[in-house]
Enzyme design. Structure first.
Site, PDB file in Angstrom:
ATOM      1  N   ARG A 145      53.741  34.563  45.698  1.00 53.05           N
ATOM      2  CA  ARG A 145      54.060  33.148  45.553  1.00 53.05           C
ATOM      3  C   ARG A 145      55.288  32.824  46.407  1.00 53.05           C
ATOM      4  NH1 ARG A 145      53.270  35.396  40.404  1.00 53.05           N
ATOM      5  NH2 ARG A 145      51.437  34.601  39.285  1.00 53.05           N
ATOM      6  N   LYS A 169      56.309  35.672  37.594  1.00 53.61           N
ATOM      7  CA  LYS A 169      56.443  34.813  36.425  1.00 53.61           C
ATOM      8  C   LYS A 169      56.787  35.650  35.200  1.00 53.61           C
ATOM      9  CE  LYS A 169      53.457  30.999  37.874  1.00 53.61           C
ATOM     10  NZ  LYS A 169      52.257  30.194  37.545  1.00 53.61           N
ATOM     11  N   HIS A 238      50.368  28.252  48.729  1.00 53.17           N
ATOM     12  CA  HIS A 238      49.338  28.751  47.820  1.00 53.17           C
ATOM     13  C   HIS A 238      47.996  28.920  48.521  1.00 53.17           C
ATOM     14  CE1 HIS A 238      50.367  29.734  43.757  1.00 53.17           C
ATOM     15  NE2 HIS A 238      49.136  29.540  43.368  1.00 53.17           N
ATOM     16  N   ARG A 241      47.969  32.319  49.636  1.00 54.72           N
ATOM     17  CA  ARG A 241      47.701  33.195  48.483  1.00 54.72           C
ATOM     18  C   ARG A 241      46.204  33.228  48.191  1.00 54.72           C
ATOM     19  NH1 ARG A 241      50.267  35.501  43.937  1.00 54.72           N
ATOM     20  NH2 ARG A 241      49.482  34.867  41.892  1.00 54.72           N
ATOM     21  N   HIS A 264      48.559  38.373  38.120  1.00 53.40           N
ATOM     22  CA  HIS A 264      47.925  37.553  37.090  1.00 53.40           C
ATOM     23  C   HIS A 264      47.867  38.310  35.770  1.00 53.40           C
ATOM     24  CE1 HIS A 264      45.559  34.936  40.195  1.00 53.40           C
ATOM     25  NE2 HIS A 264      46.783  34.486  39.982  1.00 53.40           N
ATOM     26  N   TYR A 273      38.687  33.286  42.411  1.00 56.46           N
ATOM     27  CA  TYR A 273      38.612  33.689  43.817  1.00 56.46           C
ATOM     28  C   TYR A 273      37.292  34.365  44.161  1.00 56.46           C
ATOM     29  CZ  TYR A 273      43.588  32.749  43.839  1.00 56.46           C
ATOM     30  OH  TYR A 273      44.811  32.141  43.732  1.00 56.46           O
TER      31      TYR A 273
END
Length: 298
Positions: A145, A169, A238, A241, A264, A273
């Site tokens: 990110r 995150k 993004h 990404r 994730h 994806y």
């Protein structure tokens, strides 16, 4: 905003490591909510479920997309959950509100030829191109990110293992490998980009003044690259990404590995994806299905 809302945003920044971009979205959602409260003569601490439903209708009346409405409601639900931990008399008026269903969009990504065109744009032997190329290489080679990119320190780069450690995150660390092209661009950047050699901090990516680059600065760099690249009309961090994940899956990488690389928590998040490109789907189908072609077709 009142002090409770400010404390909430500060908690998201400090404890949950939210990016500048995400924090700005949360702040905007709270400001819009406060405007509604003032307009309807309502109080934050006496806001009820009925009022929450009216606010939902108010958002739709502004012709917002369902994804935007869903995010705004999620922001307020999270805010009230936070407030409840500080005051037992507070009730979350959004907890029973039905989340509007999100429109489903396929993630946008670049084809390999488009990526090659972008890299050719930053091949010039200039100081700025050294920095721009390392940004492009890191985002595409690792799928990180932009908030993770701007926080990379020099010591986070491991040239022995050919990878980088990033803080994702929820302040979760993960190691992401990179390839030979990315490694070379980092080495060239560290050796020849003068602003990085004279700065008094450890951040890897800097602006032309030697200051740690911001997320906004990264977006500016990427937009500048696109303006100079024929046949490529739009870019955002993004999208790179998305491209990273799509290209890995197109080449046979398994979903669990891609999940780990992207950082994730849920596999379902990575599942979006698996769309791959229509061209790739048809290629696989024609090669694999017994009756995809007639005998005289090649």
């Amino acid at each position: 905003m009142n002090h409770i809302q400010e404390a909430f945003l500060n908690t998201l920044k400090v404890e949950r490591n939210f990016s500048e971009h995400t924090l700005k979205s949360y702040q905007d959602d709270l400001i819009q909510f406060n405007q509604f409260l003032e307009q309807e003569h309502l109080q934050l601490n006496t806001f009820e479920y009925r009022d929450a439903r009216n606010y939902l209708s108010y958002l739709y009346s502004n012709h917002l997309k369902r994804t935007s409405v869903s995010r705004k409601i999620s922001t307020l639900r999270t805010f009230y959950e936070y407030w409840m931990t500080l005051d037992e008399n507070i009730i979350n008026p959004f907890v029973q509100l039905v989340h509007p269903k999100k429109e489903k969009y396929l993630p946008q990504f670049f084809y390999e030829e488009e990526m090659e065109a972008l890299f050719k744009t930053v091949e010039e032997d200039t100081s700025k191109s050294l920095r721009d190329r390392v940004i492009l290489e890191l985002l595409y080679a690792t799928g990180i990110r932009v908030s993770e990119l701007v926080n990379i320190k020099k010591q986070d780069i491991d040239f022995y293992a050919n990878g980088v450690t990033v803080l994702g995150k929820g302040s979760k660390e993960r190691f992401v490998p990179f390839g030979a092209y990315c490694r070379q661009s980092i080495e060239n950047y560290l050796e020849h980009f003068k602003p990085i050699q004279s700065c008094n901090h450890d951040f890897l990516i800097v602006n032309m003044k030697g200051e740690a680059i911001t997320e906004r600065g990264v977006r500016y760099v990427l937009n500048d690259i696109v303006k100079r690249t024929a046949g490529v009309s739009e870019i955002h961090p993004h999208k790179l990404r998305h491209t990273f994940a799509t290209h890995l899956l197109n080449q046979g990488a398994d979903l669990r590995t891609v999940q780990s690389l992207l950082g994730h928590v849920n596999l379902s998040t990575t599942g979006k994806y698996t769309h791959v490109s229509n061209q790739q789907l048809r290629k696989v189908y024609l090669n694999a299905h017994p009756r995809a072609k007639k005998e005289n077709e090649t």
